[in-house]
Design a protein around this motif. Structure first.
Motif, PDB file in Angstrom:
ATOM      1  N   ARG A  15      36.351  47.843  44.920  1.00  0.00           N
ATOM      2  CA  ARG A  15      37.475  48.779  44.858  1.00  0.00           C
ATOM      3  C   ARG A  15      37.038  50.006  44.088  1.00  0.00           C
ATOM      4  NH1 ARG A  15      40.252  48.303  39.800  1.00  0.00           N
ATOM      5  NH2 ARG A  15      39.463  46.544  38.628  1.00  0.00           N
ATOM      6  N   GLN A  16      37.865  51.029  44.155  1.00  0.00           N
ATOM      7  CA  GLN A  16      37.598  52.256  43.411  1.00  0.00           C
ATOM      8  C   GLN A  16      38.910  52.802  42.883  1.00  0.00           C
ATOM      9  OE1 GLN A  16      35.352  55.230  45.483  1.00  0.00           O
ATOM     10  NE2 GLN A  16      35.662  56.765  43.922  1.00  0.00           N
ATOM     11  N   ARG A  17      38.880  53.240  41.642  1.00  0.00           N
ATOM     12  CA  ARG A  17      40.046  53.878  41.049  1.00  0.00           C
ATOM     13  C   ARG A  17      39.564  55.144  40.369  1.00  0.00           C
ATOM     14  NH1 ARG A  17      45.136  51.347  38.020  1.00  0.00           N
ATOM     15  NH2 ARG A  17      46.152  53.321  37.598  1.00  0.00           N
ATOM     16  N   GLY A  18      39.945  56.262  40.912  1.00  0.00           N
ATOM     17  CA  GLY A  18      39.454  57.529  40.390  1.00  0.00           C
ATOM     18  C   GLY A  18      37.967  57.653  40.648  1.00  0.00           C
ATOM     19  N   SER A  19      37.210  57.912  39.600  1.00  0.00           N
ATOM     20  CA  SER A  19      35.776  58.077  39.767  1.00  0.00           C
ATOM     21  C   SER A  19      34.990  56.816  39.410  1.00  0.00           C
ATOM     22  CB  SER A  19      35.283  59.236  38.896  1.00  0.00           C
ATOM     23  OG  SER A  19      35.434  58.910  37.533  1.00  0.00           O
ATOM     24  N   HIS A  20      35.657  55.693  39.217  1.00  0.00           N
ATOM     25  CA  HIS A  20      34.971  54.465  38.858  1.00  0.00           C
ATOM     26  C   HIS A  20      34.965  53.487  40.031  1.00  0.00           C
ATOM     27  CE1 HIS A  20      35.547  56.201  34.913  1.00  0.00           C
ATOM     28  NE2 HIS A  20      34.549  55.447  34.521  1.00  0.00           N
ATOM     29  N   ILE A  21      33.767  53.075  40.417  1.00  0.00           N
ATOM     30  CA  ILE A  21      33.574  52.167  41.540  1.00  0.00           C
ATOM     31  C   ILE A  21      33.244  50.786  40.980  1.00  0.00           C
ATOM     32  CG2 ILE A  21      32.190  51.699  43.594  1.00  0.00           C
ATOM     33  CD1 ILE A  21      31.503  54.734  43.583  1.00  0.00           C
ATOM     34  N   VAL A  22      33.986  49.777  41.413  1.00  0.00           N
ATOM     35  CA  VAL A  22      33.724  48.404  41.004  1.00  0.00           C
ATOM     36  C   VAL A  22      32.953  47.743  42.139  1.00  0.00           C
ATOM     37  CG1 VAL A  22      34.730  46.182  40.377  1.00  0.00           C
ATOM     38  CG2 VAL A  22      35.801  48.302  39.600  1.00  0.00           C
ATOM     39  N   SER A  82      26.683  35.864  45.121  1.00  0.00           N
ATOM     40  CA  SER A  82      25.763  34.864  44.599  1.00  0.00           C
ATOM     41  C   SER A  82      24.523  35.521  44.008  1.00  0.00           C
ATOM     42  CB  SER A  82      25.350  33.918  45.714  1.00  0.00           C
ATOM     43  OG  SER A  82      24.423  32.973  45.238  1.00  0.00           O
ATOM     44  N   PRO A  83      24.247  35.357  42.763  1.00  0.00           N
ATOM     45  CA  PRO A  83      25.102  34.815  41.711  1.00  0.00           C
ATOM     46  C   PRO A  83      26.259  35.772  41.415  1.00  0.00           C
ATOM     47  CG  PRO A  83      23.086  35.692  40.761  1.00  0.00           C
ATOM     48  CD  PRO A  83      22.948  35.786  42.245  1.00  0.00           C
ATOM     49  N   PRO A  84      27.413  35.240  41.069  1.00  0.00           N
ATOM     50  CA  PRO A  84      28.591  36.094  40.886  1.00  0.00           C
ATOM     51  C   PRO A  84      28.398  37.112  39.762  1.00  0.00           C
ATOM     52  CG  PRO A  84      29.063  33.820  40.303  1.00  0.00           C
ATOM     53  CD  PRO A  84      27.696  33.842  40.840  1.00  0.00           C
ATOM     54  N   THR A  85      28.517  38.374  40.120  1.00  0.00           N
ATOM     55  CA  THR A  85      28.347  39.470  39.171  1.00  0.00           C
ATOM     56  C   THR A  85      29.287  40.600  39.553  1.00  0.00           C
ATOM     57  OG1 THR A  85      25.996  38.915  39.076  1.00  0.00           O
ATOM     58  CG2 THR A  85      26.650  40.998  38.111  1.00  0.00           C
ATOM     59  N   GLN A  86      29.852  41.253  38.552  1.00  0.00           N
ATOM     60  CA  GLN A  86      30.713  42.416  38.775  1.00  0.00           C
ATOM     61  C   GLN A  86      30.348  43.475  37.757  1.00  0.00           C
ATOM     62  OE1 GLN A  86      34.963  41.736  38.990  1.00  0.00           O
ATOM     63  NE2 GLN A  86      35.356  43.616  37.878  1.00  0.00           N
ATOM     64  N   THR A  87      30.307  44.726  38.199  1.00  0.00           N
ATOM     65  CA  THR A  87      30.056  45.834  37.286  1.00  0.00           C
ATOM     66  C   THR A  87      30.763  47.077  37.784  1.00  0.00           C
ATOM     67  OG1 THR A  87      28.362  47.023  36.055  1.00  0.00           O
ATOM     68  CG2 THR A  87      27.913  46.585  38.368  1.00  0.00           C
ATOM     69  N   THR A  88      30.989  48.010  36.892  1.00  0.00           N
ATOM     70  CA  THR A  88      31.669  49.259  37.214  1.00  0.00           C
ATOM     71  C   THR A  88      30.677  50.406  37.086  1.00  0.00           C
ATOM     72  OG1 THR A  88      33.727  48.368  36.344  1.00  0.00           O
ATOM     73  CG2 THR A  88      33.604  50.753  36.626  1.00  0.00           C
ATOM     74  N   ILE A  89      30.670  51.279  38.094  1.00  0.00           N
ATOM     75  CA  ILE A  89      29.767  52.428  38.103  1.00  0.00           C
ATOM     76  C   ILE A  89      30.596  53.695  38.200  1.00  0.00           C
ATOM     77  CG2 ILE A  89      27.899  53.576  39.340  1.00  0.00           C
ATOM     78  CD1 ILE A  89      27.075  50.812  40.354  1.00  0.00           C
ATOM     79  N   PRO A  90      30.431  54.623  37.256  1.00  0.00           N
ATOM     80  CA  PRO A  90      31.129  55.902  37.371  1.00  0.00           C
ATOM     81  C   PRO A  90      30.491  56.736  38.478  1.00  0.00           C
ATOM     82  CG  PRO A  90      29.834  55.829  35.346  1.00  0.00           C
ATOM     83  CD  PRO A  90      29.691  54.506  36.008  1.00  0.00           C
TER      84      PRO A  90
END
Length: 73
Positions: free
Chosen positions: A25-32, A37-45
């Protein structure tokens, strides 16, 4: 240790897409982005240039080394 390249948020998302990350998803200028596998999540401006500390944190969160990240570019 390799020197960090200067990259944009879009280039970073594209490079991480090569190892299985997808835009969640994306909210404003931040992309999630997530990986199943392996489960990982990070946010990128989504900026023209990512700060060195921000890029290093993204690389660390994805479980890569700087050299592995540079190879994806």
């Amino acid at each position: 240790m390799s020197k960090l390249p200067v990259v944009s948020g879009a280039v970073c998302v594209k490079a991480l897409g090569k190892i299985g990350f997808e835009v969640y998803r994306q909210r404003g200028s931040h992309i999630v982005i997530v990986r199943k596998s392996p489960p990982t999540q990070t946010t990128i401006p989504n900026h023209k240039e990512l700060d060195r500390g921000t890029l290093r944190a993204i690389i660390r969160q994805t479980g890569l080394t700087v050299e592995e990240f540079i190879a994806l570019l």
